[in-house]
Design an enzyme around this catalytic site. Sequence first.
Site, PDB file in Angstrom:
ATOM      1  CE1 TYR A 164     -27.395   7.843 -33.300  1.00 10.91           C
ATOM      2  CE2 TYR A 164     -27.215   5.158 -32.789  1.00 10.91           C
ATOM      3  CZ  TYR A 164     -28.344   6.642 -33.066  1.00 10.91           C
ATOM      4  OH  TYR A 164     -29.357   6.014 -33.500  1.00 10.91           O
ATOM      5  CE  LYS A 168     -30.735   8.937 -31.528  1.00 14.56           C
ATOM      6  NZ  LYS A 168     -31.886   9.533 -32.322  1.00 14.56           N
TER       7      LYS A 168
END
Length: 273
Positions: A164, A168
């Site tokens: 994740y 990002k």
Amino acid sequence: MVYPTLSLADRIAMVTGASSGIGEATARRLAQEGCRKLILLARRADRLEALKAELEREHDGLACLVVTCDVAAELERVANLPSELPAEFAEIDILINNAGLALGRSSADQNTLADIHTILTTNVTAALALASAVLRGMRARGRGHLVNVGSIAGHHTYAGGSVYIASKHAITAFTSAARHDLAGTPLRVTAVSPGAVETEFSLVRFGGDADKAKAVYKDFVCLRADDIADQIVYAITRPAHVQIADIVCLATNQSGPMDIARVGPSLGAPDSL
């Protein structure tokens, strides 16, 4: 001289991940601000149809288009999405690239190929493909604004979120690079990177485990989806010569992705200010 803020009254906006959380809150704010046409994109058609009906009922003259799409599973469609839109919705002025997710809290040596693929495809590949497709039309028309919803995880790392976090960081880098590419045009590019926002995000991350999801927000006043929608609207309504490059937002009792002072509701609560 004070330049006027931009009106959204004649704008067409697309919001991805519009069926809940930040996407839904942003769609509501855009309607309130006078957008004449909204494209609502997400996987859950029932929620999108309910939101469409509500917004059109509450805002005279607003037209909403529901696009049911699983961005991770329909990449070719995402990359060509503007071409499938009805003519009256095709000239998108504002893209809110919001769809995204996290899965689990595995360490880097325990990540599975399935989770890696799902997270990176949803958060990065689909977002970049849609942005590129929509930006082409914006550039040809000489106006537009791309807003990528990132995360504090795109600026700081922590244990148990490597995929994740990588996704990002990619969004943060793409947003900056796109701004360089478009510096000679009237187009604007913004990244909004929130900290802990109480939405369905943690419920998805923990596979539907409501207790684990609730614990993320325990004993501190976290951000709400409306807070982020407010920042998005701020960015897209600045005067045309003003480009808000990055907004990084944390709850008052949060200083980093996993740095939360769980001091209860007394500090940072709206009614205590």
